[in-house]
Scaffold this motif. Structure first.
Motif, PDB file in Angstrom:
ATOM      1  N   ALA A   4       0.845  -1.197   0.000  1.00 36.14           N
ATOM      2  CA  ALA A   4       0.000   0.000   0.000  1.00 36.14           C
ATOM      3  C   ALA A   4       0.877   1.244   0.000  1.00 36.14           C
ATOM      4  O   ALA A   4       1.864   1.300   0.724  1.00 36.14           O
ATOM      5  N   VAL A   6       0.158   4.340   1.046  1.00 37.16           N
ATOM      6  CA  VAL A   6      -0.694   5.300   1.747  1.00 37.16           C
ATOM      7  C   VAL A   6      -0.413   5.253   3.250  1.00 37.16           C
ATOM      8  O   VAL A   6      -0.022   4.208   3.776  1.00 37.16           O
ATOM      9  N   CYS A  30      -4.638  -1.173  -0.247  1.00 32.66           N
ATOM     10  CA  CYS A  30      -4.557  -0.494   1.052  1.00 32.66           C
ATOM     11  C   CYS A  30      -5.652  -0.974   2.008  1.00 32.66           C
ATOM     12  O   CYS A  30      -5.925  -0.320   3.002  1.00 32.66           O
ATOM     13  N   VAL A  33      -4.459  -1.238   5.679  1.00 32.33           N
ATOM     14  CA  VAL A  33      -4.212   0.083   6.293  1.00 32.33           C
ATOM     15  C   VAL A  33      -5.541   0.767   6.600  1.00 32.33           C
ATOM     16  O   VAL A  33      -5.757   1.327   7.681  1.00 32.33           O
TER      17      VAL A  33
END
Lengths: 116, 231
Positions: A4, A6, A30, A33
């Protein structure tokens, strides 16, 4: 699986809201996350979860899918989900996918928390 | 020191997304003039359905490029996908004919080198998004993921009585065909998650746009249209 790209930071907002600051790319990769951030924001007494898209750099359709999954989790817990900080481009994507009918879009954090 | 974010003039993903539309202008029966529906505009329980197949030794970009070029040919023979003339490009509309009778379609919502997504119009059996992707997970994986709800109470019933299973078989067939395109014989993995068991009764009126009913009316009207056609 690709990593990911992010970072999501959870902080307290006004009026028992939690704000998730998003910095980077929202893609299908993502999921971990995003769900970790949601779990941190999902505290007893939380009324609204506000997504700050001010740092959003890229989003694909897999990312839109994750947002609707988060929306369902929020609705199940009775949390209102709102968003701010979207550029005109991303506002149009929310409108195209009709996510804006389920996630309120606002100009700033105060309005997103107030829901007006 | 304050860090200042510089907004790019053109967002990096701008060309990947379909332009905004209120209603589909192009398209055949049950498509033209229809609005697009995401999962929250559907009716029945929301599902996340994921089907995967391993395609080792083929780069994800090549999998997606071949998938886009041959999309309809990977489908089972009972369903036909009429690809847009411009190909699978953001904003293009493809028409679908299933079992010779059901007419509907999709709009290409998003494309990039390793994925593409469709969004369904009103009346389609389900409301939502289908994403086709390929990625490296210790070898290339080809994946179909649907985030959907049955569109209306009638489609909800049809899903309960076997259409959902038939849909699983269709995407499994698609992935088998995709792998076979690269000379790989393998069985896909399937993962079905009911994300939301609730029915959205506020969307029950979607039944007025039901594509099965629309297709039946269109078929019944064929002789009348033929008579009206100037000779």
């Amino acid at each position: 699986m690709p990593q990911a790209q992010v970072a999501m930071t959870v902080r307290d907002g006004a009026d028992d809201a939690k704000v998730i600051d998003i910095d980077g790319e929202i893609t299908a990769f993502c999921e971990g996350v995003m769900m970790d951030a949601y779990t941190q924001a999902d505290q007893p007494g939380t009324k609204a979860i506000v997504l700050n898209f001010g740092g959003l750099q890229y989003m694909n359709s897999g990312g839109i899918g994750l947002l609707v999954t988060m929306l369902i989790r929020a609705q199940r817990k009775g949390h209102r989900l709102a968003a701010y900080g979207l550029t005109e481009h991303y506002r149009q994507i929310f409108s195209l996918t009709r996510l804006d009918e389920a996630i309120g879009l606002y100009d700033d954090e105060a309005a997103a928390i107030a829901g007006s | 020191m304050t860090e200042e974010r510089i907004e790019p003039t053109v967002p990096a993903d701008k060309a990947n997304w379909a332009p905004h539309v209120e209603r589909l202008a192009a398209g055949g029966v049950n498509v033209g003039g229809r609005r697009l529906n995401g999962p929250q505009q559907g009716f029945g329980p929301m599902w996340q359905k994921t089907y995967k197949v391993r395609i080792p030794g083929v780069a994800p970009e090549r999998v997606i490029s071949e998938w886009k070029a041959n999309y309809g040919s990977f489908w089972p023979s009972h369903s036909r996908f009429n690809a847009p003339v411009a190909g699978i490009q953001p904003g293009e509309v493809g028409n679908i004919q299933s079992m010779q009778v059901l007419s509907t379609g999709i709009m290409v919502l998003y494309t990039d080198d390793t994925s593409f997504s469709f969004m369904t119009p009103e009346g389609h059996p389900f409301a939502g998004w289908i994403t086709f992707s390929a990625y490296d997970d210790g070898g290339t994986v080809g994946q179909v993921q649907l985030i959907i709800r049955p569109s209306d109470p009638l489609w909800d019933l049809v899903f309960l009585f076997g259409f959902g299973k038939g849909e699983d078989m269709m995407w499994q067939h698609t992935l088998r065909s995709l792998a076979a395109h690269f000379d790989i014989r393998t069985e896909p993995e399937t993962n079905l998650v009911k994300v939301d068991k609730k029915r959205l009764w506020r969307n029950a009126r979607n039944i007025t746009k039901n594509s099965a009913i629309g297709s039946a009316i269109h078929i019944l009207g064929t002789p009348v249209r033929a008579l009206r056609r100037p000779s």
